[in-house]
Write an enzyme that holds these catalytic residues in place. Sequence first.
Site, short mmCIF file in Angstrom:
data_model
loop_
_atom_site.label_atom_id
_atom_site.label_comp_id
_atom_site.label_asym_id
_atom_site.label_seq_id
_atom_site.Cartn_x
_atom_site.Cartn_y
_atom_site.Cartn_z
N GLY A 122 -28.51 -21.01 17.33
CA GLY A 122 -29.76 -21.25 16.40
C GLY A 122 -30.73 -20.16 17.14
O GLY A 122 -30.80 -19.72 17.99
N GLY A 136 -25.01 -22.70 17.97
CA GLY A 136 -25.14 -23.00 16.54
C GLY A 136 -23.85 -21.85 15.71
O GLY A 136 -23.45 -22.36 14.68
N GLU A 183 -26.31 -24.96 26.45
CA GLU A 183 -27.62 -25.59 26.25
C GLU A 183 -28.14 -26.03 27.56
O GLU A 183 -29.62 -26.40 27.65
CB GLU A 183 -27.46 -26.51 25.18
CG GLU A 183 -27.44 -25.91 23.80
CD GLU A 183 -25.89 -25.56 23.53
OE1 GLU A 183 -25.61 -25.09 22.45
OE2 GLU A 183 -25.05 -25.86 24.30
N ASP A 191 -25.13 -29.25 20.73
CA ASP A 191 -25.41 -30.18 19.48
C ASP A 191 -24.35 -29.29 18.40
O ASP A 191 -23.44 -29.21 18.80
CB ASP A 191 -26.82 -29.85 19.05
CG ASP A 191 -27.20 -28.72 18.82
OD1 ASP A 191 -26.49 -27.69 19.28
OD2 ASP A 191 -28.57 -28.55 18.29
#
Length: 359
Positions: free
Chosen positions: A71, A119, A142, A150
């Site tokens: 992302g 992502g 992350e 995530d």
Amino acid sequence: MPEKTMQSDEVLIDRIGSAGMIRLNRPKALNSLNLGMVRIIKTAMADFAADPDISCVVMTGEGERGLCAGGDIRAIYQTGRADDPDVTQFWREEFPLNYTIAHYPKPYVALMDGIVMGGGVGISAHGKFRVVTERTRLAMPETGIGYFPDVGATWLLPRAPGEAGTWMGLTGLEIGAADAIQVRFADVCLPSEKLPEFVAALGGLAGDAGDAGVQAVIDGFAVPAGESPLKLNADLSNRAFRFDTVEAIMEALAAEEGAFAEMTRDTIARRSPTSLKLTLRLLRLGRDSSSLVQCLEREFTAGVEVLRNHDFYEGVRAAIIDKDRNPQWMPAALAEVTDADIDRYFMPKHAVLFPDHRL
């Protein structure tokens, strides 16, 4: 030549024969996802699903460097710093897209060539057919930016063999094609030079070819992925990462000999202590969860809280903004992060993402 059906600057939607093509087109940003791109992908997938002439959907990235680096964390950083009330909208739409990919009615083929991170994993590893190449560099990095894995990674990582997923989630280190297959984020390795020919072959399928037709094409191009370092070190990682506290894992790593254990311990020691403890709890909860939706809802709750705290902004600053690679975590030590500190990341302060699903 592909028959164009839809196009934008950042995502190119077209078709090659019966193959519906989704091409991420931000190569200078390593095809990082933003909200507009997520919306275009969602619309294209719905259109392709309804088209009887489409045999499969192929997700790929433009440029030479990779499918998708994740992302657009710079945008999230900026909107979060500005106290923009829409800061979580990207996740509100990205996470349901990950679910859509996991349950897509047609064969979904992700070309995981080059860099696939964060992502990028979300738009590939949930798919039916995950293709890696000798150039694949996959990671959930992350914890190095004060965040946590995530996009449904807390569903995927615990389902890797042994504790390989825990190793991936805590270290955030890159893995190659063989390891991506070993941890069940990918299915098969193809030579990168054969990808255009592979896509053309997919485009030659009949619209109703289904999974069997796509699998037959894949079988015709597949090559051995080579030796998996994670498999070679499985006994060590299973011993060290079986514990439910980061402190116990670090202590176990200190008792192990060899370069792999030393590298792993040194890497974890540089990550955000809060992110490490949050990640481990999410992974253990994900292991006992019954659905991807449960994990996505939990990740969204944790993400909202992350934006209220220091480490994400400091991690992005150090990695992306100032690029000094020297984040100052707060708290700075594992011992200073209490269970109560982590508890607040699991207290929903928002409407659920999937109101039609029972948790």
